[in-house]
Design an enzyme around this catalytic site. Structure first.
Site, PDB file in Angstrom:
ATOM      1  N   SER A   1      78.224  34.513  77.397  1.00 39.19           N
ATOM      2  CA  SER A   1      76.868  34.241  77.832  1.00 39.19           C
ATOM      3  C   SER A   1      76.222  35.581  78.143  1.00 39.19           C
ATOM      4  O   SER A   1      76.853  36.621  77.987  1.00 39.19           O
ATOM      5  CB  SER A   1      76.991  33.317  79.033  1.00 39.19           C
ATOM      6  OG  SER A   1      75.834  33.272  79.709  1.00 39.19           O
TER       7      SER A   1
ATOM      8  N   GLU B   1      65.010  40.233  70.477  1.00 41.60           N
ATOM      9  CA  GLU B   1      64.882  38.939  69.781  1.00 41.60           C
ATOM     10  C   GLU B   1      64.344  37.907  70.764  1.00 41.60           C
ATOM     11  O   GLU B   1      64.723  37.920  71.931  1.00 41.60           O
ATOM     12  CB  GLU B   1      66.266  38.449  69.303  1.00 41.60           C
ATOM     13  CG  GLU B   1      66.918  39.336  68.281  1.00 41.60           C
ATOM     14  CD  GLU B   1      68.360  38.891  67.964  1.00 41.60           C
ATOM     15  OE1 GLU B   1      68.831  37.885  68.552  1.00 41.60           O
ATOM     16  OE2 GLU B   1      68.994  39.570  67.148  1.00 41.60           O
TER      17      GLU B   1
ATOM     18  N   LYS C   1      64.388  34.723  72.885  1.00 39.41           N
ATOM     19  CA  LYS C   1      65.514  33.923  73.364  1.00 39.41           C
ATOM     20  C   LYS C   1      65.165  32.458  73.131  1.00 39.41           C
ATOM     21  O   LYS C   1      64.353  31.869  73.843  1.00 39.41           O
ATOM     22  CB  LYS C   1      65.753  34.198  74.854  1.00 39.41           C
ATOM     23  CG  LYS C   1      67.013  33.534  75.375  1.00 39.41           C
ATOM     24  CD  LYS C   1      67.334  34.035  76.780  1.00 39.41           C
ATOM     25  CE  LYS C   1      68.633  33.483  77.322  1.00 39.41           C
ATOM     26  NZ  LYS C   1      68.764  32.051  77.306  1.00 39.41           N
TER      27      LYS C   1
ATOM     28  N   ASP D   1      65.202  28.553  73.033  1.00 44.28           N
ATOM     29  CA  ASP D   1      65.634  27.642  74.092  1.00 44.28           C
ATOM     30  C   ASP D   1      66.249  26.373  73.503  1.00 44.28           C
ATOM     31  O   ASP D   1      65.584  25.357  73.335  1.00 44.28           O
ATOM     32  CB  ASP D   1      64.433  27.298  74.984  1.00 44.28           C
ATOM     33  CG  ASP D   1      64.879  26.802  76.345  1.00 44.28           C
ATOM     34  OD1 ASP D   1      66.094  26.843  76.623  1.00 44.28           O
ATOM     35  OD2 ASP D   1      64.011  26.374  77.132  1.00 44.28           O
TER      36      ASP D   1
ATOM     37  N   GLU E   1      71.447  29.684  67.641  1.00 48.34           N
ATOM     38  CA  GLU E   1      70.878  28.654  68.498  1.00 48.34           C
ATOM     39  C   GLU E   1      70.389  27.472  67.657  1.00 48.34           C
ATOM     40  O   GLU E   1      69.706  27.671  66.652  1.00 48.34           O
ATOM     41  CB  GLU E   1      69.702  29.264  69.281  1.00 48.34           C
ATOM     42  CG  GLU E   1      69.327  28.512  70.528  1.00 48.34           C
ATOM     43  CD  GLU E   1      70.201  28.850  71.746  1.00 48.34           C
ATOM     44  OE1 GLU E   1      71.255  29.515  71.580  1.00 48.34           O
ATOM     45  OE2 GLU E   1      69.828  28.430  72.858  1.00 48.34           O
TER      46      GLU E   1
ATOM     47  N   TYR F   1      72.100  34.525  65.637  1.00 47.11           N
ATOM     48  CA  TYR F   1      71.855  35.751  66.400  1.00 47.11           C
ATOM     49  C   TYR F   1      73.090  36.623  66.545  1.00 47.11           C
ATOM     50  O   TYR F   1      73.055  37.650  67.196  1.00 47.11           O
ATOM     51  CB  TYR F   1      71.248  35.447  67.770  1.00 47.11           C
ATOM     52  CG  TYR F   1      71.988  34.429  68.621  1.00 47.11           C
ATOM     53  CD1 TYR F   1      73.279  34.641  69.056  1.00 47.11           C
ATOM     54  CD2 TYR F   1      71.348  33.247  68.991  1.00 47.11           C
ATOM     55  CE1 TYR F   1      73.944  33.713  69.829  1.00 47.11           C
ATOM     56  CE2 TYR F   1      71.998  32.309  69.774  1.00 47.11           C
ATOM     57  CZ  TYR F   1      73.305  32.552  70.195  1.00 47.11           C
ATOM     58  OH  TYR F   1      73.954  31.620  70.957  1.00 47.11           O
TER      59      TYR F   1
ATOM     60  N   LYS G   1      64.438  36.907  81.277  1.00 49.18           N
ATOM     61  CA  LYS G   1      63.952  35.523  81.353  1.00 49.18           C
ATOM     62  C   LYS G   1      62.470  35.491  81.714  1.00 49.18           C
ATOM     63  O   LYS G   1      62.002  36.291  82.517  1.00 49.18           O
ATOM     64  CB  LYS G   1      64.746  34.750  82.425  1.00 49.18           C
ATOM     65  CG  LYS G   1      66.240  34.683  82.149  1.00 49.18           C
ATOM     66  CD  LYS G   1      66.573  33.713  81.036  1.00 49.18           C
ATOM     67  CE  LYS G   1      66.540  32.298  81.527  1.00 49.18           C
ATOM     68  NZ  LYS G   1      67.833  31.732  81.841  1.00 49.18           N
TER      69      LYS G   1
ATOM     70  N   CYS H   1      37.612   0.784  92.996  1.00 49.96           N
ATOM     71  CA  CYS H   1      37.460   2.034  92.240  1.00 49.96           C
ATOM     72  C   CYS H   1      36.963   3.164  93.142  1.00 49.96           C
ATOM     73  O   CYS H   1      35.963   3.007  93.844  1.00 49.96           O
ATOM     74  CB  CYS H   1      36.474   1.805  91.098  1.00 49.96           C
ATOM     75  SG  CYS H   1      36.021   3.316  90.235  1.00 49.96           S
TER      76      CYS H   1
ATOM     77  N   CYS I   1      39.208  -0.117  86.346  1.00 52.98           N
ATOM     78  CA  CYS I   1      38.036  -0.400  87.176  1.00 52.98           C
ATOM     79  C   CYS I   1      37.168  -1.407  86.433  1.00 52.98           C
ATOM     80  O   CYS I   1      36.943  -1.272  85.232  1.00 52.98           O
ATOM     81  CB  CYS I   1      37.271   0.899  87.399  1.00 52.98           C
ATOM     82  SG  CYS I   1      35.551   0.631  87.854  1.00 52.98           S
TER      83      CYS I   1
ATOM     84  N   CYS J   1      29.858   2.245  86.643  1.00 46.25           N
ATOM     85  CA  CYS J   1      30.823   3.250  87.082  1.00 46.25           C
ATOM     86  C   CYS J   1      30.510   4.581  86.404  1.00 46.25           C
ATOM     87  O   CYS J   1      30.563   4.687  85.179  1.00 46.25           O
ATOM     88  CB  CYS J   1      32.238   2.802  86.745  1.00 46.25           C
ATOM     89  SG  CYS J   1      33.485   3.965  87.313  1.00 46.25           S
TER      90      CYS J   1
HETATM   91  S1  IVH Z   1      72.966  36.725  71.931  1.00 42.52           S
HETATM   92  C1  IVH Z   1      77.282  37.783  73.316  1.00 42.52           C
HETATM   93  N1  IVH Z   1      70.543  36.157  71.102  1.00 42.52           N
HETATM   94  O1  IVH Z   1      71.103  32.448  75.234  1.00 42.52           O
HETATM   95  C2  IVH Z   1      75.819  37.528  73.113  1.00 42.52           C
HETATM   96  N2  IVH Z   1      71.581  34.616  72.570  1.00 42.52           N
HETATM   97  O2  IVH Z   1      71.894  33.025  78.005  1.00 42.52           O
HETATM   98  C3  IVH Z   1      75.526  36.198  72.600  1.00 42.52           C
HETATM   99  N3  IVH Z   1      70.250  32.626  73.040  1.00 42.52           N
HETATM  100  O3  IVH Z   1      74.435  31.466  74.946  1.00 42.52           O
HETATM  101  C4  IVH Z   1      74.147  35.730  72.802  1.00 42.52           C
HETATM  102  N4  IVH Z   1      68.526  33.160  71.789  1.00 42.52           N
HETATM  103  O4  IVH Z   1      72.735  30.312  73.422  1.00 42.52           O
HETATM  104  C5  IVH Z   1      71.575  35.759  71.869  1.00 42.52           C
HETATM  105  N5  IVH Z   1      68.428  35.770  70.230  1.00 42.52           N
HETATM  106  C6  IVH Z   1      69.451  35.377  70.998  1.00 42.52           C
HETATM  107  C7  IVH Z   1      69.431  34.159  71.697  1.00 42.52           C
HETATM  108  C8  IVH Z   1      70.514  33.818  72.488  1.00 42.52           C
HETATM  109  C9  IVH Z   1      69.049  32.242  72.593  1.00 42.52           C
HETATM  110  C10 IVH Z   1      71.069  31.836  73.987  1.00 42.52           C
HETATM  111  C11 IVH Z   1      72.496  31.686  73.547  1.00 42.52           C
HETATM  112  C12 IVH Z   1      73.320  32.218  74.693  1.00 42.52           C
HETATM  113  C13 IVH Z   1      72.342  32.183  75.814  1.00 42.52           C
HETATM  114  C14 IVH Z   1      72.688  33.206  76.862  1.00 42.52           C
END
Ligand code: IVH
Length: 663
Positions: free
Chosen positions: A78, A111, A113, A115, A171, A223, A313, A405, A423, A429
């Site tokens: 993670s 990159e 992130k 979701d 992802e 990724y 984040k 109302c 109403c 009204c």
């Molecule tokens: S790299 C060892 N790149 O975020 C590194 N993770 O909070 C592996 N995620 O478990 C993760 N976009 O599910 C990476 N561009 C991105 C990502 C990404 C989403 C997620 C992924 C990871 C989590 C970590």
């Protein structure tokens, strides 16, 4: 042109790649479907031919029995989090110190992130082998059956020299549009809606039936690489990503390479934050990685996360706050919507002090009471909502729909069979003003042709009209001064208002929008009483004598005309010059007692054909039964025509219809 089976598979896979990975469709749906059917036919005839990379192999026929456990050869880690530019900078500053290099010499790759949820996919000699969730990082669950249904996951890597082993990590997520679609469908089917796209993606991947996953438009974006046994050597992360894209995967949009100085992180963050809402998928931050792979290896890991990457984040999308009260907003159709008034709280970059509660059923579902504190969620550009009760208050009081109302003090009633309350004030009204005027002017009512919905909204929002009678006080300059309208169109509006003043009693009655009284009811009431004073004076007992008028409608009419405010509105309109000839006894009705059905596309508007039939005494019904006397079938008539033929009901086309009526 006769393609071999392999060529057909390759062609369709190529089209899929263009459509689902490059967002660049190459063929029409029809051509695609045609080829796909040809493929299925070939496979049915020659089951031995079926290859694992065939697009028909994405969706398994039956649900799996259980999730098998899968051990990850390379642990799935993670990321550490950073919540400000300073924390981001400090993270890499520390890495630079360890490497003994200046921090802004580090090549950083950023990159979005995504979701969703982390998924790993194994390819053996270029063929999809299996896919698994992250689980606890060491052991995940086999979700091959669902991941295979994702069209942006290649079943075969696009290369003639595939690596012996390749583990692609990335992802799985649900794009915003797909999420909206899934929830709309869930609402229609009265099933559970998902809180956000991440839950929807996770819920879809973690269920047994691949047929469900196949319908939900999930996407996959890589990724990282896990296990790899192949000939290629990589020096940079971005190069590895380029390689994955060349193998047929989707590219994460808006990745950037830069050197890791403080300004660069600031600039990158601001850019991504601005882009965020316009992206087709939810992102919850930015991942910054050191691009150089040797540097990554040198830094290694600490606990469960790498020392060469960090997740910046976005601010929390969720916050807990106190419910201060519930206001009831009256919408333009009179529906009352409960809105939570909140102790202002900062969620995902904005201060939230209100959140919709939709309706009373939603309040029940949440189990929400006055005194509680609530969990507020805001997803991307979506309006904030109350996700759940965070903590029950000490002195909990139920939330009650007001009996009257809040805008006009008329009684509030529950709409039968629905969660909504409305109403009953209607014309009086203020909240419903624009809607009522629109109804009054509409085609099936007073038919003021040049006074459309948009213009009414504009006049209403500028305070030029409040009540129906204000329409008749409009002056040329009131209208001509509005955006985009000149004197000529303004005059057209005034002309059509003037022309509409000559009307019929039944039309006027329908235009008033008395609850439960539509076109049919208005016509019956007008014909029965013949003039307005008689209708205004009619009692409940008299009204229920009118054909097709039941107690609910009768009561609604009595209530309407008893209210002095409605009386004043009607008087104002009549004083403005709206007039009609009192209803006359009906002329001969050759079709009296008959039931007709209109179906298919006709050259005359459906509404006009219906009016014509009704003027001759026929009832016009929406469905065909044994009691139907005649069906008029226009072009492309479908099931109703078939039903009529099956029941032996008389069917005529539009030309015959017109000839008979005029003859
Ligand atoms: S790299 C060892 N790149 O975020 C590194 N993770 O909070 C592996 N995620 O478990 C993760 N976009 O599910 C990476 N561009 C991105 C990502 C990404 C989403 C997620 C992924 C990871 C989590 C970590």
């Amino acid at each position: 042109m006769n393609l071999s089976y392999e060529q057909l598979v390759e062609r369709i896979n190529g089209w899929n790649h263009a459509y689902y990975v490059l967002d660049n469709p190459l063929v029409s749906d029809a051509e695609y479907d045609h080829a796909f059917r040809a493929l299925l036919a070939l496979e049915t005839e020659n089951p031995d031919l079926v290859s694992p990379e065939s697009p028909s192999q994405r969706v398994g026929a039956s649900p799996i029995a259980e999730f098998k456990k899968v051990e990850h050869g390379v642990k799935m880690l993670s990321l550490a989090n950073a919540f400000s530019v300073q924390e981001t900078y400090d993270f890499f500053d520390k890495a630079a110190k360890e490497l003994d290099v200046p921090p802004d010499s580090l090549a950083i790759f950023s990159e979005p992130k995504l979701d969703g949820l982390a998924i790993t996919i194994h390819y053996d000699n270029g063929l999809f082998s299996y896919a698994a969730t992250r689980g606890d990082g060491q052991v995940g669950e086999d979700v091959t059956h669902n991941i295979k249904t994702i069209q942006s996951v290649p079943l075969k890597l696009a290369t003639n020299t595939p690596p012996e082993k390749l583990e692609v990590r990335g992802e799985v997520f649900m794009p915003k549009a797909a999420f909206t679609k899934v929830n709309q469908l869930a609402k229609q089917q009265n099933s559970k809606v998902f809180v956000n796209p991440r839950n929807a993606a996770a819920g879809t991947v973690r269920q047994m039936n691949p047929q469900i996953a196949a319908k939900r438009d999930l996407q996959f974006i890589p990724y990282n690489v896990g296990e790899y046994q192949g000939e290629r050597e990589f020096t940079r992360h971005s190069e590895m990503i380029d390689y994955l894209i060349s193998l047929g995967f989707r590219r994460n949009p808006h990745c950037y390479a830069f050197s890791g100085g403080f300004e660069a992180f600031t600039e990158n963050y601001q850019r991504m934050e601005q882009l965020r809402d316009s992206l087709p998928m939810e992102i919850d931050g930015i991942v910054y990685k050191i691009d150089d792979l040797a540097t990554q290896t040198a830094l290694g890991f600490i606990a469960r996360s790498p020392k060469w990457a960090v997740a910046r984040k976005f601010p929390a999308q969720q916050a807990i706050t106190q419910l201060l009260g519930v206001d009831f907003q009256v919408g333009r159709t009179g529906v009352l919507t409960p809105v939570a008034r909140l102790e202002p709280v900062f969620v995902a970059g904005v201060t939230v002090s209100n959140a919709t509660l939709h309706n009373m059923d939603e309040i029940d579902r949440l189990g929400l009471c006055m005194g509680d504190s609530v969990d507020i969620q805001r997803a991307g550009d979506v309006i904030p909502k109350v996700a759940k009760v965070a903590e029950q208050g000490e002195d909990r009081q139920p939330i009650i729909m007001p009996a009257r109302c809040p805008v006009c003090d008329s009684p509030v009633i529950r709409i039968e069979g629905q969660a909504a309350f409305r109403c009953t004030g209607g014309l009086i009204c203020a909240a419903q003003g624009a809607e009522r005027i629109e109804h009054y002017a509409s085609r099936n009512c007073m038919n003021i042709v040049n006074l459309g919905t948009k213009l009414i909204e504009l006049l209403y929002s500028k305070g030029i009209i409040h009540a129906i009678a204000d329409i008749y006080k409009l002056k040329l300059e009131d209208i001509a001064s509005l955006d985009g309208l000149g004197e000529k169109s303004a005059q057209n509006v005034l002309d059509s208002i003037e022309a509409s003043k000559t009307t019929k009693l039944r039309t006027f009655l329908a235009a008033l929008g008395i609850p439960e009284v539509g076109e049919g009811g208005s016509k019956n009431v007008a014909q029965y009483f013949k003039n307005l004073p008689a209708i205004q004076a009619a009692t409940f007992e008299e009204l229920i004598q009118v054909p097709d008028v039941g107690p609910v409608t009768a009561k609604s009419i009595v209530d309407f005309f008893q209210d002095a405010r409605n009386q004043a509105i009607v008087a104002d309109i009549i004083n403005a010059g709206v007039h009609w000839v009192d209803e006359q006894p009906e002329q001969a009705q050759p079709l009296a007692g008959q039931t007709w059905v209109l179906t298919g596309t006709m050259s005359m508007p459906r509404h006009d054909a219906k009016a014509l039939l009704e003027s001759l005494g026929a009832k016009v019904s929406g469905s065909v039964s044994k009691k139907t006397d005649c069906v008029v079938a226009g072009a492309e008539a479908g099931s109703k025509l078939a039903k009529a033929e099956e029941l032996g009901v008389r069917v005529i086309d539009e030309a015959t219809f017109l000839a008979e009526l005029h003859g």
